[in-house]
Design a protein around this motif. Structure first.
Motif, short mmCIF file in Angstrom:
data_model
loop_
_atom_site.label_atom_id
_atom_site.label_comp_id
_atom_site.label_asym_id
_atom_site.label_seq_id
_atom_site.Cartn_x
_atom_site.Cartn_y
_atom_site.Cartn_z
N VAL A 35 0.84 -1.19 0.00
CA VAL A 35 0.00 0.00 0.00
C VAL A 35 0.88 1.24 0.00
O VAL A 35 1.91 1.29 0.68
N ALA A 36 0.46 2.25 -0.75
CA ALA A 36 1.21 3.49 -0.86
C ALA A 36 0.30 4.68 -0.63
O ALA A 36 -0.92 4.60 -0.78
N TRP A 37 0.92 5.80 -0.26
CA TRP A 37 0.26 7.10 -0.20
C TRP A 37 0.82 8.00 -1.31
O TRP A 37 2.04 8.04 -1.52
N PHE A 38 -0.07 8.69 -1.98
CA PHE A 38 0.26 9.72 -2.95
C PHE A 38 -0.45 11.00 -2.57
O PHE A 38 -1.38 10.99 -1.76
N ARG A 39 -0.02 12.10 -3.16
CA ARG A 39 -0.72 13.36 -2.94
C ARG A 39 -0.75 14.18 -4.22
O ARG A 39 0.11 14.02 -5.09
N GLU A 45 0.83 17.35 -10.84
CA GLU A 45 0.63 15.92 -11.01
C GLU A 45 0.65 15.22 -9.66
O GLU A 45 1.26 15.69 -8.70
N ARG A 46 -0.03 14.10 -9.61
CA ARG A 46 -0.02 13.30 -8.41
C ARG A 46 1.40 12.76 -8.16
O ARG A 46 2.06 12.29 -9.08
N GLU A 47 1.86 12.84 -6.91
CA GLU A 47 3.22 12.45 -6.59
C GLU A 47 3.26 11.45 -5.45
O GLU A 47 2.43 11.45 -4.54
N PHE A 48 4.28 10.62 -5.49
CA PHE A 48 4.48 9.59 -4.48
C PHE A 48 4.87 10.20 -3.15
O PHE A 48 5.65 11.15 -3.09
N VAL A 49 4.35 9.61 -2.07
CA VAL A 49 4.68 10.03 -0.71
C VAL A 49 5.39 8.93 0.06
O VAL A 49 6.47 9.14 0.61
N ALA A 50 4.80 7.75 0.12
CA ALA A 50 5.37 6.65 0.90
C ALA A 50 4.71 5.35 0.51
O ALA A 50 3.57 5.33 0.04
N TYR A 51 5.41 4.23 0.73
CA TYR A 51 4.76 2.94 0.61
C TYR A 51 5.20 2.03 1.75
O TYR A 51 6.22 2.28 2.41
N ILE A 52 4.42 0.99 1.96
CA ILE A 52 4.70 0.03 3.02
C ILE A 52 4.48 -1.37 2.48
O ILE A 52 3.54 -1.63 1.72
N SER A 53 5.37 -2.27 2.86
CA SER A 53 5.30 -3.64 2.39
C SER A 53 4.16 -4.39 3.04
O SER A 53 3.48 -3.89 3.94
N ARG A 54 3.96 -5.60 2.58
CA ARG A 54 2.80 -6.37 3.04
C ARG A 54 2.80 -6.62 4.54
O ARG A 54 1.75 -6.50 5.20
N VAL A 65 9.31 14.18 2.36
CA VAL A 65 8.61 13.90 3.61
C VAL A 65 9.44 13.06 4.57
O VAL A 65 9.01 12.85 5.72
N LYS A 66 10.59 12.60 4.15
CA LYS A 66 11.41 11.73 4.98
C LYS A 66 11.78 12.43 6.29
O LYS A 66 12.20 13.59 6.29
N GLY A 67 11.60 11.73 7.39
CA GLY A 67 11.88 12.28 8.69
C GLY A 67 10.71 13.00 9.33
O GLY A 67 10.75 13.30 10.53
N ARG A 68 9.67 13.28 8.55
CA ARG A 68 8.49 13.96 9.06
C ARG A 68 7.25 13.07 9.05
O ARG A 68 6.40 13.18 9.94
N PHE A 69 7.14 12.21 8.05
CA PHE A 69 5.98 11.34 7.90
C PHE A 69 6.37 9.90 8.24
O PHE A 69 7.50 9.48 8.00
N THR A 70 5.41 9.15 8.76
CA THR A 70 5.61 7.74 9.05
C THR A 70 4.42 6.94 8.55
O THR A 70 3.28 7.23 8.91
N ILE A 71 4.68 5.95 7.71
CA ILE A 71 3.64 5.06 7.24
C ILE A 71 3.66 3.79 8.09
O ILE A 71 4.72 3.29 8.44
#
Length: 125
Positions: A35-39, A45-54, A65-71
């Motif tokens: 699963v990933a987050w985009f914004r 254009e829509r841009e990638f934010v973060a993803y997380i493995s299964r 967003v590195k260091g500020r956001f946590t998925i």
């Protein structure tokens, strides 16, 4: 197949925090989905934010967003979260979750088959 619903957006002052949720239903067992987050900001254009493995053991973040956001994810609740701290006005966007990438690269919107409706995040200065 899988349905995704985002929630938790809102208006926050710069430096503040929000936690977004992406709730999944239907489809396969939730733990089988990357699963990933985009914004997407207006006019951009829509841009990638973060993803997380299964399993949740692997994560990857955009430099912005590195260091500020946590998925994170809770497979028992069929939910992926995005904790957003130290928010900046440039974080203002509609945030979308996406699941089950089948194409490369998985930081591209074109990799994903399933999307939520989005939730608005507005950061004021």
């Amino acid at each position: 197949q899988v349905q995704l619903v985002e929630s938790g957006g809102g208006l926050v002052q710069a430096g503040g925090s929000l936690r977004l949720s992406c709730a999944a239903s239907g489809g396969r067992t939730f733990s089988t989905y990357t699963v990933a987050w985009f914004r997407q900001a207006p006019g951009k254009e829509r841009e990638f934010v973060a993803y997380i493995s299964r399993s949740g053991s692997g994560t990857y973040y955009a430099d912005s967003v590195k260091g500020r956001f946590t998925i994170s994810r809770d497979n028992a609740r069929n939910t992926v979260y995005l904790q957003m701290n130290s928010l900046k006005p440039e974080d203002t966007a509609v945030y979308y979750c996406a699941a089950d990438p089948t194409r490369y690269p998985i930081t591209s919107v074109r990799a994903y088959d399933y999307w939520g409706q989005g939730t608005q995040v507005t950061v004021s200065s």
